[in-house]
Design a protein around this motif. Structure first.
Motif, PDB file in Angstrom:
ATOM      1  N   LEU A 133       0.830  -1.209   0.000  1.00  0.00           N
ATOM      2  CA  LEU A 133       0.000   0.000   0.000  1.00  0.00           C
ATOM      3  C   LEU A 133       0.866   1.261   0.000  1.00  0.00           C
ATOM      4  O   LEU A 133       0.585   2.221  -0.734  1.00  0.00           O
ATOM      5  N   LYS A 134       1.922   1.251   0.813  1.00  0.00           N
ATOM      6  CA  LYS A 134       2.747   2.459   0.956  1.00  0.00           C
ATOM      7  C   LYS A 134       3.376   2.864  -0.373  1.00  0.00           C
ATOM      8  O   LYS A 134       3.412   4.061  -0.713  1.00  0.00           O
ATOM      9  N   ARG A 171       2.361   1.913  -3.356  1.00  0.00           N
ATOM     10  CA  ARG A 171       1.345   1.842  -4.417  1.00  0.00           C
ATOM     11  C   ARG A 171       1.600   0.685  -5.388  1.00  0.00           C
ATOM     12  O   ARG A 171       1.484   0.833  -6.608  1.00  0.00           O
ATOM     13  N   LYS A 189      -2.241  -2.864  -6.329  1.00  0.00           N
ATOM     14  CA  LYS A 189      -3.077  -3.270  -7.461  1.00  0.00           C
ATOM     15  C   LYS A 189      -2.299  -4.158  -8.424  1.00  0.00           C
ATOM     16  O   LYS A 189      -2.825  -5.139  -8.974  1.00  0.00           O
ATOM     17  N   GLU A 208      -8.728  -0.988  -2.650  1.00  0.00           N
ATOM     18  CA  GLU A 208      -9.483   0.243  -2.438  1.00  0.00           C
ATOM     19  C   GLU A 208      -8.799   1.261  -1.548  1.00  0.00           C
ATOM     20  O   GLU A 208      -9.008   2.466  -1.719  1.00  0.00           O
ATOM     21  N   TYR A 209      -8.008   0.802  -0.574  1.00  0.00           N
ATOM     22  CA  TYR A 209      -7.486   1.739   0.407  1.00  0.00           C
ATOM     23  C   TYR A 209      -6.364   2.586  -0.180  1.00  0.00           C
ATOM     24  O   TYR A 209      -5.641   2.145  -1.083  1.00  0.00           O
ATOM     25  N   VAL A 210      -6.229   3.786   0.346  1.00  0.00           N
ATOM     26  CA  VAL A 210      -5.133   4.692  -0.008  1.00  0.00           C
ATOM     27  C   VAL A 210      -4.251   4.840   1.223  1.00  0.00           C
ATOM     28  O   VAL A 210      -4.754   5.090   2.335  1.00  0.00           O
ATOM     29  N   TYR A 211      -2.945   4.693   1.026  1.00  0.00           N
ATOM     30  CA  TYR A 211      -2.013   4.750   2.162  1.00  0.00           C
ATOM     31  C   TYR A 211      -1.991   6.144   2.756  1.00  0.00           C
ATOM     32  O   TYR A 211      -1.861   7.154   2.050  1.00  0.00           O
ATOM     33  N   ILE A 212      -2.154   6.218   4.082  1.00  0.00           N
ATOM     34  CA  ILE A 212      -2.076   7.478   4.815  1.00  0.00           C
ATOM     35  C   ILE A 212      -0.883   7.404   5.753  1.00  0.00           C
ATOM     36  O   ILE A 212      -0.846   6.538   6.642  1.00  0.00           O
TER      37      ILE A 212
END
Length: 387
Positions: free
Chosen positions: A213-214, A216, A219, A382-386
C-alpha cells in the motif's frame, strides 16, 4: 495457479533484494541474536561474582570461613572492608553483589556454644546473581558451624560415623533431571532466541503487506494473482517462509548438534516445532494486518504481542503462578505453545501426544488469516495509504 504463485514469488525476491530491511531482519539480525545469546551464557552459569568481607574477628576460624567462600566457583572475594558501612556503600555502587559480616568474638562464641551470629547481606537487584551468592554465603557459614561441631565431637571421642549422623541426620541425594549441569544457556537460549525470531517474523510479515500500500504496488500485486488473495499471499510469503525456516532449522542444528543441548525427544519434534512456529508466526502477522490494514498499527500490535509473549511463555516465571487472567491470556501467544512443546517433547522426551493441545493451538494460529483475507483484499484494491 502454480505459475502465478511462482511469478509473485520472483517479484517478492526482487523486492527483498532491493530493500535492505529484509536482509537485516530476516538473516543478519536473527543470526546475530543466535550467537549473542548462546555466547552470552556460554559458561552455563555466572562465575567469580564479586563479594566483600567484613571480618572483625580475624581468627584462624573466621579466615577459614572466608577461604571456603572464596573457593566456590560462583563467588570471588574481591575486597575486605573495615566496617559494614563501607561494604554497604560498595553494594550500592555496584562494586560487589554481597558481603559477609563476621563480628568480633565469633570464634569464642562458637567454641563456647553460644551461637554467635554471622550476617550476610546481598543485593537482589539482579535476581540470578543475588540467589547464587546467597546460596554460597549460606553454605560457607553452615560448613563453618559444622566444622566446629565436628572438632568438639571428635575431642569427646565420637567415631566419624557418629559425628556424621549427628551433624547431618538426613542425607540428601539430589538428582537434577534434564539439565544436571544447571546450564542457564539451556534454560534461556532455547526460548529467548525463538521468541526473537518470531518477533522478526511478525514484523516482516506485516511490513511486507503494508509496503504494498505504501509504495502503491498493491493493485499490481493483485493483478498478478488475478484478484485471488490466497494466491497473492502464497506467492508473497513463499520466499520468506523458506528463509525463516532455514534460519530456524539452522538455530536448532546449532544448539542441539554443535552446542549439544539436551534433546532426548529426538529430531522429529525439533523439526516439527520449527516448522509450526514459523508458519504460525507468519499467519499471525497476516491476521493482524487483516484486522487493521495499516502499516504502522499492524507492526505496532505485532511487536507488542511478541514482547508480551516473552513474559507469558512461562520460560522465566511459571504461568500457573500468575493471575488467572494472565494465565488464560497466555494461550493467545505462539511463543507459549512453542515453549510448552519444547519443554515436553524435546527437553523431557515425552511423546508428541502429550503436547497435542499446544500443537493444535499452533495449527489454529495458521488458520487465523482465513478470517481476515477478504479485508486484506479490499484494502489492497481500495485503500489509499495514509502516512
Amino acid at each position: 495457479m502454480l505459475k502465478r504463485i511462482l511469478r509473485i514469488a520472483r517479484r517478492e525476491c526482487g523486492i527483498m533484494m532491493h530493500n535492505p530491511i529484509y536482509g537485516f531482519c530476516m538473516v543478519v539480525f536473527p543470526v546475530l541474536v543466535v550467537f549473542f545469546f548462546t555466547s552470552l551464557m556460554s559458561t552455563g552459569q555466572p562465575t567469580d561474582m564479586p563479594v566483600g568481607v567484613v571480618d572483625l574477628d580475624n581468627t584462624t576460624t573466621t579466615r577459614s570461613i572466608v577461604r571456603t567462600l572464596d573457593a566456590f566457583q560462583t563467588t570471588r572475594i574481591v575486597a575486605h572492608y573495615p566496617n559494614p558501612n563501607e561494604a554497604r556503600k560498595a553494594i550500592q555502587q555496584g562494586e560487589i553483589y554481597a558481603y559477609l559480616y563476621i563480628p568480633k568474638g565469633t570464634t569464642d562464641g562458637l567454641l563456647a556454644s553460644r551461637q554467635p551470629e554471622i550476617s550476610f547481606y546481598y543485593s537482589s537487584v539482579a535476581m540470578l546473581a543475588g540467589n547464587m551468592v546467597f546460596r554460597d554465603l549460606k553454605t560457607a557459614t553452615t560448613l563453618a558451624a559444622a566444622a566446629v561441631g565436628r572438632a568438639k565431637l571428635s575431642a569427646l571421642g565420637k567415631r566419624p560415623d557418629e559425628i556424621r549422623a549427628f551433624l547431618q541426620p538426613v542425607s540428601v541425594d539430589l538428582h537434577m533431571v534434564g539439565n544436571p549441569w544447571v546450564d542457564y544457556n539451556v534454560y534461556l537460549s532455547t526460548s529467548m532466541v525463538p521468541g526473537v525470531i518470531m518477533l522478526f517474523i511478525f514484523l516482516i510479515t506485516a511490513y511486507s503487506i503494508g509496503t504494498e500500500l505504501k509504495f502503491r504496488r498493491s493493485k499490481e500485486w493483485m493483478e498478478m494473482a488475478d484478484g485471488d488473495i490466497g494466491i497473492a499471499l502464497a506467492g508473497k510469503f513463499l520466499p520468506q517462509t523458506l528463509i525463516f525456516l532455514f534460519i530456524m532449522f539452522g538455530f536448532e542444528f546449532y544448539i542441539y548438534h554443535v552446542l549439544q543441548f539436551p534433546h532426548p525427544g529426538g529430531i522429529i519434534p525439533v523439526l516439527l516445532l520449527g516448522l509450526l512456529s514459523v508458519m504460525a508466526s507468519q499467519a499471525f502477522g497476516i491476521f493482524v494486518f487483516g484486522l487493521m490494514p495499516s502499516l504502522r498499527m499492524s507492526m505496532s500490535v505485532c511487536s507488542l504481542w511478541a514482547v508480551l509473549g516473552f513474559s507469558a511463555s512461562g520460560a522465566t516465571f511459571p504461568v500457573f503462578a500468575m493471575s488467572p487472567m494472565i494465565e488464560a491470556l497466555s494461550w493467545l501467544f505462539p511463543l507459549r505453545h512453542y515453549y510448552m512443546i519444547y519443554e515436553s517433547a524435546i527437553f523431557n522426551g515425552f511423546p508428541l501426544f502429550y503436547s497435542w493441545l499446544h500443537i493444535l493451538c499452533l495449527i489454529l494460529f495458521m488458520v487465523l488469516p482465513l478470517f481476515t483475507v477478504k479485508n486484506i483484499r479490499k484494502a489492497m484494491l481500495e485503500y489509499v495509504y495514509i502516512p
